[in-house]
Design an enzyme around this catalytic site. Structure first.
Site, PDB file in Angstrom:
ATOM      1  N   HIS A  17       0.811  -1.223   0.000  1.00  0.00           N
ATOM      2  CA  HIS A  17       0.000   0.000   0.000  1.00  0.00           C
ATOM      3  C   HIS A  17       0.842   1.270   0.000  1.00  0.00           C
ATOM      4  O   HIS A  17       0.388   2.320   0.445  1.00  0.00           O
ATOM      5  CB  HIS A  17      -0.961   0.000   1.200  1.00  0.00           C
ATOM      6  CG  HIS A  17      -2.045  -1.018   1.074  1.00  0.00           C
ATOM      7  ND1 HIS A  17      -3.252  -0.760   0.474  1.00  0.00           N
ATOM      8  CD2 HIS A  17      -2.086  -2.313   1.452  1.00  0.00           C
ATOM      9  CE1 HIS A  17      -4.005  -1.843   0.493  1.00  0.00           C
ATOM     10  NE2 HIS A  17      -3.316  -2.800   1.088  1.00  0.00           N
ATOM     11  N   HIS A 104      -0.156 -15.562   8.067  1.00  0.00           N
ATOM     12  CA  HIS A 104       0.398 -14.403   7.365  1.00  0.00           C
ATOM     13  C   HIS A 104       1.788 -14.089   7.914  1.00  0.00           C
ATOM     14  O   HIS A 104       2.271 -14.743   8.850  1.00  0.00           O
ATOM     15  CB  HIS A 104      -0.515 -13.187   7.534  1.00  0.00           C
ATOM     16  CG  HIS A 104      -1.266 -12.828   6.282  1.00  0.00           C
ATOM     17  ND1 HIS A 104      -0.644 -12.307   5.177  1.00  0.00           N
ATOM     18  CD2 HIS A 104      -2.582 -12.921   5.971  1.00  0.00           C
ATOM     19  CE1 HIS A 104      -1.542 -12.083   4.234  1.00  0.00           C
ATOM     20  NE2 HIS A 104      -2.725 -12.458   4.686  1.00  0.00           N
ATOM     21  N   ASP A 353      -7.777 -12.784  -3.065  1.00  0.00           N
ATOM     22  CA  ASP A 353      -8.111 -13.815  -4.041  1.00  0.00           C
ATOM     23  C   ASP A 353      -8.584 -15.065  -3.303  1.00  0.00           C
ATOM     24  O   ASP A 353      -7.895 -15.537  -2.388  1.00  0.00           O
ATOM     25  CB  ASP A 353      -6.880 -14.186  -4.879  1.00  0.00           C
ATOM     26  CG  ASP A 353      -6.416 -13.046  -5.768  1.00  0.00           C
ATOM     27  OD1 ASP A 353      -6.900 -12.956  -6.903  1.00  0.00           O
ATOM     28  OD2 ASP A 353      -5.558 -12.256  -5.327  1.00  0.00           O
TER      29      ASP A 353
END
Length: 423
Positions: A17, A104, A353
């Protein structure tokens, strides 16, 4: 670190980002005709928002060439490529201030650096792969023009939905039963030798087998509707790679290929040639027997080695498979713990996704092209340097390559029958 390759070097930069992502490429040969359009083709295949099977993040991923190219020709100097992040939503990730997302990199990055990106996955995000794909497009154009190299990847499985013929025969009924069929069926071998990107891209799952592709769509949509995710595999074939690439002992071709593939986000497995299936086949049936081809070169009757023997390419097609885990970001609540150990429930809000493998296809192709390009530059440097020495006439014949074979290999991989004409 953030650099891949030793001669054709690619350094990527950027977080998921931040303002932009991209790469710097050092070692690109001068004189290659190159435009942004050459690079954009692969970036557009990788970008998000292509269908209802991918993340809805709307990024055009337009590449901007910053240096190293003038009048659409490479200068031999570093090439800088930039892609802007336009559809950013950092506020979607405020929950990561309290929770490390399961599976993650939030926790591991914090443990390693003592600080992490405040939104998204930072450098662990798949946005980082934009630089790889852009650099790979450049390497691939050189390989195609100089050696006729073709690189095609496709989705071979989603969850338990597999393209047929990827593994041949049947499991042995008894442990001492050596009557094992071929590691790959003739149908799958034909697919590897003929599949094209146009055929692959006809299906939104990028599976070149239409019936299997339809089943894959249903499996991905089922995961999406359940606010869940599913993994899969990508198979890749590299054709017309010159023999002799690979650096024994630690930089074998398949070792560098495995390094490249397992550096892609979400990868968990890699196999080349017959892979794990080859462990079930006796050597008498698995060995690649040599034959002389019509062009005078040696070839093999089978190719269970996947185009690599002793860590060095042998001129046969190189094929391998990469396993991608189910995406870690899912929207359903998950019982987990906060950074301080307090138990709680986390439901991620970021766009993701439900299955990454369709968009991973150009990333696999890019990393394959970077491996071939880097090792080709290394080998060309060695042969060019050696060619300046006077010929040695005192070595026994068993130590040197026959003159005819040497002439053929020096010419590189055959392109459109050129070897036959050179003879």
């Amino acid at each position: 670190m953030s650099t891949f390759g030793s001669q054709f070097r690619v350094t990527t930069y950027g977080e998921s980002h931040c303002a932009s992502v991209g790469c710097i490429i050092d070692g690109c040969p001068p004189g290659l005709q190159l435009t942004a359009a050459d690079i954009q083709v692969q970036l557009s295949r990788r970008r998000p928002g292509q269908s209802n099977l991918t993340t809805p993040r709307d990024e055009k991923d337009l590449v901007h060439i910053q240096s190293g190219i003038e009048h659409s020709v490479t200068l031999g100097t570093p090439i800088a490529l930039l892609v802007k992040n336009e559809d950013q939503r950092p506020k979607d990730y405020t929950e990561t201030d309290l929770y490390p997302r399961p599976s993650h990199a939030d926790y591991t990055y914090l443990e390693k650096y003592g600080i992490k990106a405040s939104s998204g996955g930072g450098r662990s995000s798949a946005r980082e792969t934009i630089g790889r794909v852009a650099a790979g497009a450049i390497a691939e154009k050189y390989l195609r023009q100089a050696h006729g190299v073709e690189i095609v990847a496709f989705v071979s499985s989603v969850g338990k939905v597999n393209i047929p013929s990827s593994v041949g025969g049947h499991a042995a009924s008894h442990e001492d039963d050596d009557d094992v069929e071929d590691a790959l069926t003739p149908e799958f071998r034909k697919l590897l030798s003929t599949v094209t990107r146009d055929v692959v891209d006809k299906q939104q799952t990028r599976c070149p087998h239409p019936e299997t592709a339809e089943r894959m769509v249903k499996r991905i949509l089922r995961a999406k509707e359940a606010q869940d995710s599913i993994g899969g595999t990508v198979t890749c074939v590299i054709r017309n790679v010159p023999p002799g690439l690979g650096e024994p002992v630690f930089d074998k071709f398949e070792a560098k290929l495995a390094h490249a593939m397992l550096s892609i986000p979400a990868t968990k497995a890699f196999e080349i040639g017959s892979g794990f299936r080859g462990t079930e086949v006796p050597g008498s049936k698995h060995n690649d027997k040599f034959v002389r081809r019509p062009d005078g070169r040696l070839g093999t009757t089978t190719n269970w080695s996947g185009g690599v023997q002793g860590g060095i390419t042998n001129g046969e097609d190189i094929y391998f498979r990469v396993g991608f885990k189910s995406p870690a970001t899912i929207s359903q609540p998950q019982a987990t713990a906060q950074y301080d150990g307090t138990e709680g429930s986390l439901a991620a809000r970021g766009r993701h996704d439900p299955c990454v493998v369709p968009r991973a296809v150009p990333i696999v192709e890019a990393m394959a092209s970077l491996v071939v390009m880097d090792m080709l530059v290394q080998q060309n440097g060695r042969t060019a340097t050696a060619s300046l020495l006077p010929p040695i006439t005192t070595l026994p014949p068993t130590m040197v390559m026959p003159p005819k074979a040497k002439q053929i290999v020096a010419g590189g991989a055959p392109v459109d029958g050129e070897v036959a004409k050179n003879e």
